[in-house]
Each structure stands twice: as structure tokens, then as C-alpha cells.
Design an enzyme around this catalytic site. Structure first.
Site, mmCIF file in Angstrom:
data_model
loop_
_atom_site.group_PDB
_atom_site.id
_atom_site.type_symbol
_atom_site.label_atom_id
_atom_site.label_comp_id
_atom_site.label_asym_id
_atom_site.label_seq_id
_atom_site.Cartn_x
_atom_site.Cartn_y
_atom_site.Cartn_z
ATOM 1 N N GLY A 63 -52.712 -12.211 10.268
ATOM 2 C CA GLY A 63 -52.288 -12.248 11.656
ATOM 3 C C GLY A 63 -50.831 -12.668 11.746
ATOM 4 O O GLY A 63 -50.299 -13.331 10.849
ATOM 5 N N CYS A 64 -50.175 -12.289 12.823
ATOM 6 C CA CYS A 64 -48.736 -12.573 12.941
ATOM 7 C C CYS A 64 -48.464 -14.071 13.049
ATOM 8 O O CYS A 64 -47.634 -14.609 12.313
ATOM 9 C CB CYS A 64 -48.145 -11.812 14.118
ATOM 10 S SG CYS A 64 -48.991 -12.036 15.689
ATOM 11 N N HIS A 65 -49.151 -14.764 13.970
ATOM 12 C CA HIS A 65 -48.940 -16.210 14.085
ATOM 13 C C HIS A 65 -49.337 -16.913 12.791
ATOM 14 O O HIS A 65 -48.681 -17.867 12.355
ATOM 15 C CB HIS A 65 -49.752 -16.784 15.247
ATOM 16 C CG HIS A 65 -49.345 -16.264 16.588
ATOM 17 N ND1 HIS A 65 -48.142 -16.591 17.176
ATOM 18 C CD2 HIS A 65 -49.990 -15.448 17.465
ATOM 19 C CE1 HIS A 65 -48.061 -16.002 18.363
ATOM 20 N NE2 HIS A 65 -49.164 -15.300 18.564
ATOM 21 N N THR A 119 -49.155 -15.752 9.796
ATOM 22 C CA THR A 119 -48.105 -15.539 8.796
ATOM 23 C C THR A 119 -47.033 -16.613 8.908
ATOM 24 O O THR A 119 -46.618 -17.207 7.903
ATOM 25 C CB THR A 119 -47.478 -14.149 8.969
ATOM 26 O OG1 THR A 119 -48.463 -13.157 8.658
ATOM 27 C CG2 THR A 119 -46.274 -13.963 8.068
#
Length: 314
Positions: A116-118, A120
């Protein structure tokens, strides 16, 4: 030598389109394209899923789980960009730089879950510190993350880019204030924490870009390191990595911009603070190292291509 066949299931979504942009002009793979009028046809999708050497799943969680059940070709390898398999048994977490041996696990995996972006941004700073024994596993970690609206998909993009949009969208907004964001399970597990961090994301009026910060009280860390000590630890941990770069300590500007790495596929870490407190900030593109760029990096590793092929590293 035959070119590997690659199929994007869900190419019409934001992540899928970004992956396609990175792969569309490459001549070292054969990109399989389903007819537009058949992209929701179950049997047609099944055919493409089993014909491919590698499949990207750019689908909602339930659809991603269903897609996996359609694959009966043991040679078809999968990169899932959804949340569905990030902590699932039998799936490898697709963050090559994160933990010792992770790149090799990805290389030989049949099933890879794209981060997931957050997650990461959070894991890029927190996970190495637990791995090094500096961040206690029972530390009460707090984290906030500023993100561009493109990560919310087509509906949110249309909302922000509408000519008659609400003036409330001009200002940053907190969301997931119930403290149960869908990235929390992977954040806790991959960071090796006893409990999930207190995490709140912030949505900004920018299309692409992300900045995730973790704040630490140094006296509660093992060995009570200074901020500069932590910067040196992370610099050593990520030494030689192209897609995760630790900036020199003390060289930060007065402001860190959320959109500084928009359009790029790598991530930078800035360590700020002093003897008593440390601020760790990861800057990257929520659609780059935070999603599609990371997915293509994982594909390159799995198929034996140079890791940054097709990625924007300038």
C-alpha cells in the site's frame, strides 16, 4: 528467446493505467490486451489470466481474490496491487529493499502482494529500525501521511478536478479518523510491531505525491540514539539501493513538499531532529513507488530484467 507474456487485469483503473504507461512501449515483454467489450467477461479474463507468464491484478479486493481462483496455470505468476493478499500466507510482500532477503523472495515468488502507498512510506523508515533492534516492538508508534488525490481512484480524481467542485477541497482533509485504515495490518506486520501504529492520513489538493512521517522520542529507543545516529543507520541499511535513498543529515530545506517526487519512481528519506527527538519522512509518488512504479519494479525482479527498466529515476 521468447518474450514473457504480461496481462493487466483492471487496466482501466488508475493503478492499471499507470502500469500500462510504464510497459506500453517496452519491447522486452509481450503485453496481452483484452478487447474492451470483453474486459468483464469472466471466461475471456480466465483465458488471458492463464495465458500470461505474469499478471497484474489492479482490482478491488474481492475481485482480486476471485481472479486468483480463475488461474489454474501453475506457471502464471501474480502481482496483486489490491489490499487483499498483503498479509496472506503464501504471498510475498513486494518491497524489495525492506528486509534482508526480500528481493530474493520476490524473484522466486509465484504470488507477490504490492505494498500500500501509506504503508510504503511508513515501513521504509520503521521496519529497518525494528530489524536493527533500535525501535522496540512495543513502541507506541505514531504516523501521519499526506497524499495526493489520485490514489483515491477515478471517482476522487473527478471530484477534485470538477469545475464546480466544493471549496472545502481547497484545504487538506483528515480521513480514516476512526484509526482503522486498511493499510494498518501490513504496516504492523512488516514493521514487526506488537500493535498497530496510531495512523492518520491527510488528503491534499495535489494530483500526485506523498509524504509519510514517523515521530520518535529517542529516549524510548534502544540505545537512545540521536537523530543523526538514526540517519546514519538508515543510510547504511539502504546503501546501494537505487529506489530508496536516504538524504544527508542536516541538509533539509525549511519545508518538505508533498509533490516533490511526483512523476518519479523512487523514494527519499529525510531524517530530522536532534538529541531527544527524531522525525523520519519518506517522500515519493503515491502512484510511483507507492503503487504502479513498485509493481513494475517487482515485475522486473521476477522476470529477470534490470530492476529499474521502464521506470522514471531521473
Amino acid at each position: 528467446m521468447n518474450r514473457p507474456k504480461v496481462y493487466i487485469d483492471g487496466k482501466e483503473g488508475t493503478t492499471g493505467l499507470q502500469i500500462y504507461e510504464r510497459l506500453g512501449s517496452r519491447d522486452d515483454i509481450q503485453l496481452l490486451l483484452i478487447d474492451e467489450d470483453k474486459r468483464k467477461d469472466l471466461e475471456e479474463r480466465r483465458k488471458f489470466l492463464n495465458e500470461a507468464d505474469l499478471v497484474f491484478l489492479c482490482l478491488p479486493d474481492a475481485a482480486a481474490k476471485e481472479a486468483v481462483t480463475l488461474i489454474d496455470n501453475p506457471k502464471t505468476r501474480v502481482i496483486d496491487a489490491s489490499t487483499a493478499h498483503r498479509t496472506a500466507q503464501g504471498w510475498v510482500y513486494g518491497f524489495a529493499e525492506l528486509l534482508p532477503g526480500q528481493r530474493q523472495r520476490i524473484k522466486f515468488a509465484g504470488r507477490v502482494a504490492n505494498p500500500g502507498c501509506h504503508a510504503t512510506g511508513f515501513l521504509s523508515t520503521a521496519a529497518p529500525l525494528t530489524e536493527l533492534g533500535v525501535l522496540p516492538r512495543d513502541y507506541p508508534v505514531t504516523c501521519f501521511s499526506l497524499t495526493g488525490y489520485s490514489g483515491g481512484g477515478k471517482k476522487m480524481i473527478a471530484e477534485y478536478e470538477a469545475p464546480d467542485r466544493s471549496p472545502l477541497l481547497d484545504a487538506p482533509s483528515l480521513y480514516s479518523i476512526g484509526l482503522a485504515h486498511k493499510h494498518l495490518p501490513e504496516m504492523q506486520k512488516l514493521a514487526g510491531l506488537d500493535s498497530a501504529p496510531v495512523f492518520v492520513p491527510i488528503l491534499g489538493d495535489i494530483r500526485q505525491g506523498m509524504m509519510t512521517s514517523v515521530m520518535l522520542q529517542n529516549r524510548l529507543l534502544n540505545g537512545s540514539p540521536t537523530a543523526q545516529d538514526i540517519c546514519e543507520m538508515l543510510s547504511s541499511y539502504y546503501e546501494g539501493q537505487e529506489m530508496v535513498r536516504v538524504l544527508p543529515f542536516g541538509g533539509e530545506t525549511p519545508r518538505l513538499a508533498t509533490s516533490a517526487l511526483a512523476g518519479k519512481d523512487y523514494l527519499t528519506i529525510t531524517v530530522s531532529g536532534h538529541t531527544d527527538q527524531t522525525l523520519l519522512t519518506a517522500q515519493f509518488d503515491n502512484l510511483g513507488k507507492g503503487a504502479s512504479g513498485a509493481a513494475v519494479q517487482n515485475m522486473n525482479i521476477m522476470l529477470g530484467f534490470p530492476e529499474t527498466t521502464g521506470l522514471n529515476m531521473d
